[in-house]
Design a protein around this motif. Structure first.
Motif, PDB file in Angstrom:
ATOM      1  N   ASP A  75       0.873  -1.599   0.106  1.00 21.76           N
ATOM      2  CA  ASP A  75       0.394   0.096  -0.035  1.00 21.76           C
ATOM      3  C   ASP A  75       0.935   1.178   0.040  1.00 21.76           C
ATOM      4  OD1 ASP A  75      -2.204   0.955   0.473  1.00 21.76           O
ATOM      5  OD2 ASP A  75      -3.200   0.686   1.952  1.00 21.76           O
ATOM      6  N   TRP A  87     -16.233  -5.788   1.454  1.00 18.91           N
ATOM      7  CA  TRP A  87     -16.248  -6.339   0.781  1.00 18.91           C
ATOM      8  C   TRP A  87     -16.131  -6.967  -0.709  1.00 18.91           C
ATOM      9  CZ3 TRP A  87     -11.043  -8.951   3.262  1.00 18.91           C
ATOM     10  CH2 TRP A  87     -10.624  -8.125   4.289  1.00 18.91           C
ATOM     11  N   LYS A 112     -15.706  -6.342  -4.852  1.00 18.86           N
ATOM     12  CA  LYS A 112     -14.657  -5.234  -4.831  1.00 18.86           C
ATOM     13  C   LYS A 112     -13.159  -5.693  -4.885  1.00 18.86           C
ATOM     14  CE  LYS A 112     -15.360  -1.950  -2.197  1.00 18.86           C
ATOM     15  NZ  LYS A 112     -15.658  -0.811  -1.518  1.00 18.86           N
ATOM     16  N   SER A 113     -12.071  -5.503  -5.872  1.00 16.59           N
ATOM     17  CA  SER A 113     -11.064  -5.400  -6.558  1.00 16.59           C
ATOM     18  C   SER A 113     -10.167  -6.022  -5.866  1.00 16.59           C
ATOM     19  CB  SER A 113     -10.233  -4.850  -7.935  1.00 16.59           C
ATOM     20  OG  SER A 113      -9.809  -3.682  -6.146  1.00 16.59           O
ATOM     21  N   GLU A 163      -7.748  -3.368  -3.682  1.00 19.69           N
ATOM     22  CA  GLU A 163      -9.085  -2.472  -2.390  1.00 19.69           C
ATOM     23  C   GLU A 163      -9.244  -3.718  -1.653  1.00 19.69           C
ATOM     24  OE1 GLU A 163     -12.931  -0.410  -5.600  1.00 19.69           O
ATOM     25  OE2 GLU A 163     -13.088  -2.172  -5.766  1.00 19.69           O
ATOM     26  N   HIS A 205      -6.188  -3.038   0.618  1.00 20.10           N
ATOM     27  CA  HIS A 205      -6.329  -2.008   1.528  1.00 20.10           C
ATOM     28  C   HIS A 205      -7.430  -1.772   2.463  1.00 20.10           C
ATOM     29  CE1 HIS A 205      -6.013   2.787   2.246  1.00 20.10           C
ATOM     30  NE2 HIS A 205      -7.517   2.317   1.876  1.00 20.10           N
TER      31      HIS A 205
END
Length: 223
Positions: free
Chosen positions: A110, A203, A206-207, A210, A213
């Protein structure tokens, strides 16, 4: 076993070492600063590459040299994109240590922020090689097995991580305990927040980036 049941003293100490103390050996952290192309890695990541603690200073060239030949180009492209766009990333690939042994790893990164500026990337390696999980399971013994059975919320969080990352139960628990140490939040509280978010659909859809993160910042939100 219920929440009110007592854990034998010896087992309690082992559980405390895992949940609140030592960092799991199959997970390590890294940081990379864009300005001077400087890497830092924890002793665990060094060990994954076959180096004793503090013996080697990592560089991009060294890291790429340890990637499996079939994975090297893809990882090099990821590093280039991270430097160019300062974006979060995740990768599952193989590394070859100094003894020639192959390690299957998941690497998640990240943004590294200093003074409100993105100055690099930071994240963690998860060694998902089967032998690592088996060795660690033997070292932890029956205390962790009892802990797993007694704490349903941790089991649910492990299941979510296993599904998202395609890892085993031991690596999933190791990931939870590592995030607990990094954030100074108890494993059970961290797991409860993760389960709450999953159950509320935060969730869903989400990719992978993502989801990575969300995991890295789950401690910043409340149940």
């Amino acid at each position: 076993m219920t929440e009110s049941d007592e854990i034998p003293v010896a087992d309690a100490r082992t559980v405390e070492q895992v949940v609140g103390g030592g960092q799991p050996q199959s997970i390590g952290v890294f940081r990379f600063w864009f300005a001077d192309q400087r890497w830092e890695w924890s002793d665990e990541v060094a060990a994954m590459h076959g180096y004793p603690p503090g013996r080697v200073h990592p560089t991009t060239e060294l890291l790429l040299a340890h990637k499996h030949p079939d994975d090297r180009e893809a990882v090099a492209c990821i590093i280039d994109r991270v430097i160019e766009h300062a974006e979060p990333f995740s990768s599952r690939h193989r590394i070859i240590d100094t003894a020639g042994e192959i390690h299957h790893v998941i690497v998640v990164g990240d943004q590294l922020v200093e003074d409100s500026q993105v100055v690099g990337t930071t994240g963690y390696y998860i060694d998902v090689t089967g032998a690592v999980a088996e060795t660690r399971q033997e070292a932890l013994g029956d205390a962790l097995s009892e802990l797993y059975r007694s704490r349903a919320v941790i089991e649910q969080a492990k299941g979510a991580l296993m599904l998202v990352y395609g890892i085993g139960a031991e690596q999933a628990f190791g990931l939870l305990t590592w995030r607990s140490q990094e954030t100074n939040v108890k494993v059970r509280e961290l797991a409860a927040q993760l389960v709450s978010e999953v159950s509320r659909g935060r969730w869903a859809g989400k990719s992978r980036i993502e989801v990575d993160h969300l995991l890295l910042t789950v401690h910043e939100r409340t149940v």
